[in-house]
Design a protein around this motif. Structure first.
Motif, mmCIF file in Angstrom:
data_model
loop_
_atom_site.group_PDB
_atom_site.id
_atom_site.type_symbol
_atom_site.label_atom_id
_atom_site.label_comp_id
_atom_site.label_asym_id
_atom_site.label_seq_id
_atom_site.Cartn_x
_atom_site.Cartn_y
_atom_site.Cartn_z
ATOM 1 N N GLU A 31 0.826 -1.208 0.000
ATOM 2 C CA GLU A 31 0.000 0.000 0.000
ATOM 3 C C GLU A 31 0.861 1.258 0.000
ATOM 4 O O GLU A 31 0.498 2.258 -0.614
ATOM 5 N N ARG A 32 2.015 1.227 0.660
ATOM 6 C CA ARG A 32 2.924 2.383 0.624
ATOM 7 C C ARG A 32 3.453 2.602 -0.787
ATOM 8 O O ARG A 32 3.545 3.738 -1.256
ATOM 9 N N VAL A 33 3.791 1.525 -1.486
ATOM 10 C CA VAL A 33 4.258 1.644 -2.870
ATOM 11 C C VAL A 33 3.137 2.180 -3.752
ATOM 12 O O VAL A 33 3.350 3.081 -4.577
ATOM 13 N N ASN A 34 1.934 1.651 -3.583
ATOM 14 C CA ASN A 34 0.789 2.124 -4.372
ATOM 15 C C ASN A 34 0.538 3.604 -4.138
ATOM 16 O O ASN A 34 0.241 4.357 -5.071
ATOM 17 N N SER A 35 0.638 4.041 -2.900
ATOM 18 C CA SER A 35 0.433 5.443 -2.574
ATOM 19 C C SER A 35 1.483 6.314 -3.250
ATOM 20 O O SER A 35 1.179 7.383 -3.784
ATOM 21 N N ARG A 36 2.730 5.867 -3.230
ATOM 22 C CA ARG A 36 3.801 6.635 -3.868
ATOM 23 C C ARG A 36 3.576 6.732 -5.374
ATOM 24 O O ARG A 36 3.775 7.779 -5.973
ATOM 25 N N ILE A 37 3.145 5.642 -5.991
ATOM 26 C CA ILE A 37 2.888 5.663 -7.430
ATOM 27 C C ILE A 37 1.753 6.638 -7.735
ATOM 28 O O ILE A 37 1.837 7.426 -8.683
ATOM 29 N N ASP A 38 0.708 6.610 -6.935
ATOM 30 C CA ASP A 38 -0.429 7.501 -7.166
ATOM 31 C C ASP A 38 -0.050 8.962 -7.009
ATOM 32 O O ASP A 38 -0.304 9.783 -7.889
ATOM 33 N N GLN A 39 0.536 9.301 -5.885
ATOM 34 C CA GLN A 39 0.734 10.703 -5.549
ATOM 35 C C GLN A 39 2.001 11.302 -6.144
ATOM 36 O O GLN A 39 1.968 12.379 -6.727
ATOM 37 N N VAL A 40 3.131 10.630 -6.005
ATOM 38 C CA VAL A 40 4.407 11.213 -6.416
ATOM 39 C C VAL A 40 4.625 11.086 -7.924
ATOM 40 O O VAL A 40 5.103 12.021 -8.562
ATOM 41 N N LEU A 41 4.289 9.946 -8.488
ATOM 42 C CA LEU A 41 4.549 9.723 -9.907
ATOM 43 C C LEU A 41 3.384 10.130 -10.804
ATOM 44 O O LEU A 41 3.427 9.914 -12.009
ATOM 45 N N LYS A 76 26.519 4.121 -2.106
ATOM 46 C CA LYS A 76 26.705 4.002 -0.647
ATOM 47 C C LYS A 76 25.811 4.979 0.127
ATOM 48 O O LYS A 76 26.224 5.571 1.117
ATOM 49 N N GLN A 77 24.587 5.147 -0.371
ATOM 50 C CA GLN A 77 23.593 5.986 0.295
ATOM 51 C C GLN A 77 22.350 5.147 0.593
ATOM 52 O O GLN A 77 21.232 5.549 0.312
ATOM 53 N N ALA A 78 22.556 3.975 1.155
ATOM 54 C CA ALA A 78 21.444 3.048 1.384
ATOM 55 C C ALA A 78 20.375 3.642 2.286
ATOM 56 O O ALA A 78 19.200 3.285 2.183
ATOM 57 N N GLN A 79 20.745 4.570 3.160
ATOM 58 C CA GLN A 79 19.753 5.178 4.049
ATOM 59 C C GLN A 79 18.759 6.034 3.255
ATOM 60 O O GLN A 79 17.658 6.309 3.731
ATOM 61 N N ASN A 80 19.117 6.444 2.029
ATOM 62 C CA ASN A 80 18.234 7.273 1.193
ATOM 63 C C ASN A 80 17.608 6.491 0.048
ATOM 64 O O ASN A 80 17.068 7.092 -0.872
ATOM 65 N N MET A 81 17.646 5.167 0.076
ATOM 66 C CA MET A 81 17.194 4.411 -1.083
ATOM 67 C C MET A 81 15.688 4.522 -1.324
ATOM 68 O O MET A 81 15.230 4.309 -2.432
ATOM 69 N N ARG A 82 14.907 4.902 -0.326
ATOM 70 C CA ARG A 82 13.458 5.042 -0.515
ATOM 71 C C ARG A 82 13.065 6.454 -0.930
ATOM 72 O O ARG A 82 11.924 6.713 -1.256
ATOM 73 N N SER A 83 14.016 7.354 -0.931
ATOM 74 C CA SER A 83 13.742 8.752 -1.264
ATOM 75 C C SER A 83 13.697 8.934 -2.774
ATOM 76 O O SER A 83 14.521 8.392 -3.491
ATOM 77 N N LEU A 84 12.753 9.725 -3.250
ATOM 78 C CA LEU A 84 12.644 10.007 -4.682
ATOM 79 C C LEU A 84 13.228 11.358 -5.040
ATOM 80 O O LEU A 84 13.200 11.766 -6.191
ATOM 81 N N VAL A 85 13.761 12.090 -4.062
ATOM 82 C CA VAL A 85 14.362 13.386 -4.337
ATOM 83 C C VAL A 85 15.877 13.265 -4.252
ATOM 84 O O VAL A 85 16.406 12.340 -3.648
ATOM 85 N N CYS A 86 16.559 14.204 -4.867
ATOM 86 C CA CYS A 86 18.022 14.182 -4.871
ATOM 87 C C CYS A 86 18.560 14.490 -3.487
ATOM 88 O O CYS A 86 18.226 15.502 -2.891
ATOM 89 N N ALA A 87 19.367 13.599 -2.974
ATOM 90 C CA ALA A 87 19.990 13.795 -1.664
ATOM 91 C C ALA A 87 21.457 14.133 -1.867
ATOM 92 O O ALA A 87 22.195 13.383 -2.474
ATOM 93 N N VAL A 88 21.863 15.284 -1.377
ATOM 94 C CA VAL A 88 23.244 15.732 -1.560
ATOM 95 C C VAL A 88 24.051 15.447 -0.342
ATOM 96 O O VAL A 88 23.670 15.380 0.743
#
Length: 88
Positions: A31-41, A76-88
């Motif tokens: 459901e979290r993946v479905n929500s992300r597809i609906d809203q973010v994409l 080597k940014q595994a902590q940000n792997m669920r983020s869809l925005v650019c992490a600097v």
């Protein structure tokens, strides 16, 4: 009582069991993946007509999400792997 009576109430797996909890946790993850597809994409308000076109677009969206996660892991940014925005 036969299972065909009402599947929402009389489930094949007992709701009090550990197996039910494991299976239900999988559902909430999807459901979290479905929500992300609906809203973010942008699938919430789409103009796609036809099941084949929608299937292709959903498949591409899932591939993009997986590719972004893989890229974050390789960088080597595994902590940000669920983020869809650019992490600097």
């Amino acid at each position: 009582m036969p299972l065909s009576e009402d599947r929402r109430i009389f489930t094949p797996i007992d709701r009090a069991s550990y197996k039910w909890k494991r299976e239900y946790n999988k559902r909430t993850a999807v459901e979290r993946v479905n929500s992300r597809i609906d809203q973010v994409l942008g699938f919430e308000n789409h103009t796609i007509r036809g099941i084949k076109k929608m299937t292709v677009r959903c498949g591409l969206a899932l591939c993009v999400m997986l590719a972004m996660a893989l890229g974050r892991i390789k960088e080597k940014q595994a902590q940000n792997m669920r983020s869809l925005v650019c992490a600097v």
